[in-house]
Write a protein that holds these residues in place. Sequence first.
Motif, PDB file in Angstrom:
ATOM      1  N   LYS A 164       0.833  -1.211   0.000  1.00  0.00           N
ATOM      2  CA  LYS A 164       0.000   0.000   0.000  1.00  0.00           C
ATOM      3  C   LYS A 164       0.866   1.258   0.000  1.00  0.00           C
ATOM      4  N   LEU A 165       1.859   1.302   0.881  1.00  0.00           N
ATOM      5  CA  LEU A 165       2.681   2.511   0.985  1.00  0.00           C
ATOM      6  C   LEU A 165       3.698   2.608  -0.144  1.00  0.00           C
ATOM      7  N   LEU A 166       4.142   1.490  -0.682  1.00  0.00           N
ATOM      8  CA  LEU A 166       4.974   1.525  -1.885  1.00  0.00           C
ATOM      9  C   LEU A 166       4.192   2.170  -3.025  1.00  0.00           C
ATOM     10  N   THR A 167       2.951   1.764  -3.182  1.00  0.00           N
ATOM     11  CA  THR A 167       2.102   2.323  -4.237  1.00  0.00           C
ATOM     12  C   THR A 167       1.928   3.824  -4.073  1.00  0.00           C
ATOM     13  N   GLN A 168       1.663   4.265  -2.857  1.00  0.00           N
ATOM     14  CA  GLN A 168       1.451   5.695  -2.627  1.00  0.00           C
ATOM     15  C   GLN A 168       2.733   6.491  -2.861  1.00  0.00           C
ATOM     16  N   SER A 169       3.860   5.945  -2.422  1.00  0.00           N
ATOM     17  CA  SER A 169       5.130   6.650  -2.630  1.00  0.00           C
ATOM     18  C   SER A 169       5.493   6.709  -4.107  1.00  0.00           C
ATOM     19  N   ALA A 170       5.297   5.599  -4.813  1.00  0.00           N
ATOM     20  CA  ALA A 170       5.587   5.580  -6.251  1.00  0.00           C
ATOM     21  C   ALA A 170       4.662   6.526  -7.006  1.00  0.00           C
ATOM     22  N   THR A 171       3.433   6.641  -6.545  1.00  0.00           N
ATOM     23  CA  THR A 171       2.503   7.597  -7.158  1.00  0.00           C
ATOM     24  C   THR A 171       3.054   9.017  -7.062  1.00  0.00           C
ATOM     25  N   ALA A 172       3.589   9.368  -5.892  1.00  0.00           N
ATOM     26  CA  ALA A 172       4.150  10.703  -5.710  1.00  0.00           C
ATOM     27  C   ALA A 172       5.335  10.944  -6.647  1.00  0.00           C
ATOM     28  N   GLU A 173       6.045   9.865  -6.985  1.00  0.00           N
ATOM     29  CA  GLU A 173       7.226   9.993  -7.830  1.00  0.00           C
ATOM     30  C   GLU A 173       6.898  10.053  -9.320  1.00  0.00           C
ATOM     31  N   TYR A 174       5.846   9.351  -9.758  1.00  0.00           N
ATOM     32  CA  TYR A 174       5.663   9.144 -11.196  1.00  0.00           C
ATOM     33  C   TYR A 174       4.351   9.644 -11.781  1.00  0.00           C
ATOM     34  N   ALA A 175       3.454  10.179 -10.946  1.00  0.00           N
ATOM     35  CA  ALA A 175       2.180  10.657 -11.485  1.00  0.00           C
ATOM     36  C   ALA A 175       2.398  11.742 -12.540  1.00  0.00           C
ATOM     37  N   SER A 176       3.374  12.606 -12.317  1.00  0.00           N
ATOM     38  CA  SER A 176       3.628  13.697 -13.268  1.00  0.00           C
ATOM     39  C   SER A 176       4.215  13.182 -14.581  1.00  0.00           C
ATOM     40  N   LYS A 177       4.646  11.923 -14.590  1.00  0.00           N
ATOM     41  CA  LYS A 177       5.202  11.311 -15.799  1.00  0.00           C
ATOM     42  C   LYS A 177       4.148  10.507 -16.569  1.00  0.00           C
ATOM     43  N   GLY A 178       2.914  10.572 -16.100  1.00  0.00           N
ATOM     44  CA  GLY A 178       1.835   9.875 -16.791  1.00  0.00           C
ATOM     45  C   GLY A 178       1.705   8.413 -16.420  1.00  0.00           C
ATOM     46  N   ILE A 179       2.334   8.019 -15.330  1.00  0.00           N
ATOM     47  CA  ILE A 179       2.233   6.627 -14.871  1.00  0.00           C
ATOM     48  C   ILE A 179       1.325   6.591 -13.647  1.00  0.00           C
ATOM     49  N   ARG A 180       0.205   5.921 -13.790  1.00  0.00           N
ATOM     50  CA  ARG A 180      -0.740   5.779 -12.676  1.00  0.00           C
ATOM     51  C   ARG A 180      -0.500   4.440 -11.979  1.00  0.00           C
ATOM     52  N   ILE A 181      -0.484   4.472 -10.643  1.00  0.00           N
ATOM     53  CA  ILE A 181      -0.213   3.263  -9.863  1.00  0.00           C
ATOM     54  C   ILE A 181      -1.263   3.168  -8.763  1.00  0.00           C
ATOM     55  N   ASN A 182      -2.006   2.094  -8.772  1.00  0.00           N
ATOM     56  CA  ASN A 182      -3.086   1.894  -7.804  1.00  0.00           C
ATOM     57  C   ASN A 182      -3.031   0.485  -7.227  1.00  0.00           C
ATOM     58  N   ASN A 183      -3.757   0.307  -6.147  1.00  0.00           N
ATOM     59  CA  ASN A 183      -3.944  -1.020  -5.549  1.00  0.00           C
ATOM     60  C   ASN A 183      -5.379  -1.481  -5.726  1.00  0.00           C
ATOM     61  N   VAL A 184      -5.554  -2.775  -5.887  1.00  0.00           N
ATOM     62  CA  VAL A 184      -6.854  -3.381  -5.681  1.00  0.00           C
ATOM     63  C   VAL A 184      -6.725  -4.209  -4.405  1.00  0.00           C
ATOM     64  N   ASN A 185      -7.731  -4.109  -3.543  1.00  0.00           N
ATOM     65  CA  ASN A 185      -7.673  -4.740  -2.222  1.00  0.00           C
ATOM     66  C   ASN A 185      -8.818  -5.730  -2.054  1.00  0.00           C
ATOM     67  N   PRO A 186      -8.617  -6.969  -2.479  1.00  0.00           N
ATOM     68  CA  PRO A 186      -9.706  -7.949  -2.387  1.00  0.00           C
ATOM     69  C   PRO A 186      -9.929  -8.437  -0.961  1.00  0.00           C
ATOM     70  N   GLY A 187     -11.186  -8.804  -0.691  1.00  0.00           N
ATOM     71  CA  GLY A 187     -11.481  -9.596   0.486  1.00  0.00           C
ATOM     72  C   GLY A 187     -11.092 -11.036   0.217  1.00  0.00           C
ATOM     73  N   TYR A 188     -11.727 -11.965   0.898  1.00  0.00           N
ATOM     74  CA  TYR A 188     -11.424 -13.381   0.668  1.00  0.00           C
ATOM     75  C   TYR A 188     -12.135 -13.833  -0.602  1.00  0.00           C
ATOM     76  N   ILE A 189     -11.349 -14.312  -1.549  1.00  0.00           N
ATOM     77  CA  ILE A 189     -11.840 -14.657  -2.875  1.00  0.00           C
ATOM     78  C   ILE A 189     -11.777 -16.165  -3.069  1.00  0.00           C
ATOM     79  N   ASP A 190     -12.765 -16.703  -3.720  1.00  0.00           N
ATOM     80  CA  ASP A 190     -12.877 -18.153  -3.920  1.00  0.00           C
ATOM     81  C   ASP A 190     -11.897 -18.599  -5.007  1.00  0.00           C
ATOM     82  N   THR A 191     -10.642 -18.779  -4.610  1.00  0.00           N
ATOM     83  CA  THR A 191      -9.566 -19.172  -5.526  1.00  0.00           C
ATOM     84  C   THR A 191      -8.912 -20.447  -5.015  1.00  0.00           C
ATOM     85  N   PRO A 192      -7.986 -21.019  -5.788  1.00  0.00           N
ATOM     86  CA  PRO A 192      -7.280 -22.224  -5.327  1.00  0.00           C
ATOM     87  C   PRO A 192      -6.564 -22.041  -3.986  1.00  0.00           C
TER      88      PRO A 192
END
Length: 249
Positions: A164-192
């Motif tokens: 989460k904090l890596l994403t926010q810090s990288a956003t501060a570094e690269y948003a002005s360069k046109g690179i968007r960085i976000n997180n998706v935060n799933p709950g418990y998902i029915d996967t293997p």
Amino acid sequence: MAERFRNKTVIVTGGASGIGEAAARLFASEGGRVVISDMSEKGKDLSDSLNSEGYETTFIKTDVTNEEDVKHLVNSTVEKYGSLDVLFANAGIGGMSLVHETDFSAWKKIIDVNLHGVFLCNKYAIAQMLKQETGGAIVNNDSIHGVVGKAGVGAYSAAKGGVKLLTQSATAEYASKGIRINNVNPGYIDTPLLADLPEEMRQELIRLHPIGRLGKPEEVAKAVAFLASDDASFITGASLLVDGGYTSV
């Protein structure tokens, strides 16, 4: 179906199963050239299957904790398709134990895959996107446990909180360069990853979600595709909860 990713190259790590597979299928169905990255050869089977349906995909076996592997993943993607426009840094592992019972080697493995792996994929994807000067979008697969804790997930939550904090810090570094960085935060998902849970534990997890069920990989994939698309052009540094209400109670 709208083809939001036509002429765009997408890397999906951990793409052989679960959320990664669902995302790879969705990106491909929306016109993307999809590189499926995984340690499992099931990724090749998925790529072959999608190609037989008329989509454009390839499989590159990758250990996201190995820097040379990640370099190879990005370089090979660009050599084949000419660009890297979207990264879904999805590869991860689970693990449950109380802090005082957690073996240090298990702790390090969870941190290595779930945090160091995301860092390496972001590092080399960002470097390529900067080189292209056309921007790009990165979605990191975080977790509800990057937002709230829970007994037994200390190592996992520590790694996901770092994402989460890596994403926010990288956003501060690269948003002005046109690179968007976000997180998706799933709950418990029915996967293997949850396939081997005892039924009693499975039911307990269901009860933690006000919506009354586990999530589906396809539901997370749709959120990932949204964040990676131009529909989310003014969204960066965000954590999108896809959790059936888990964190609301």
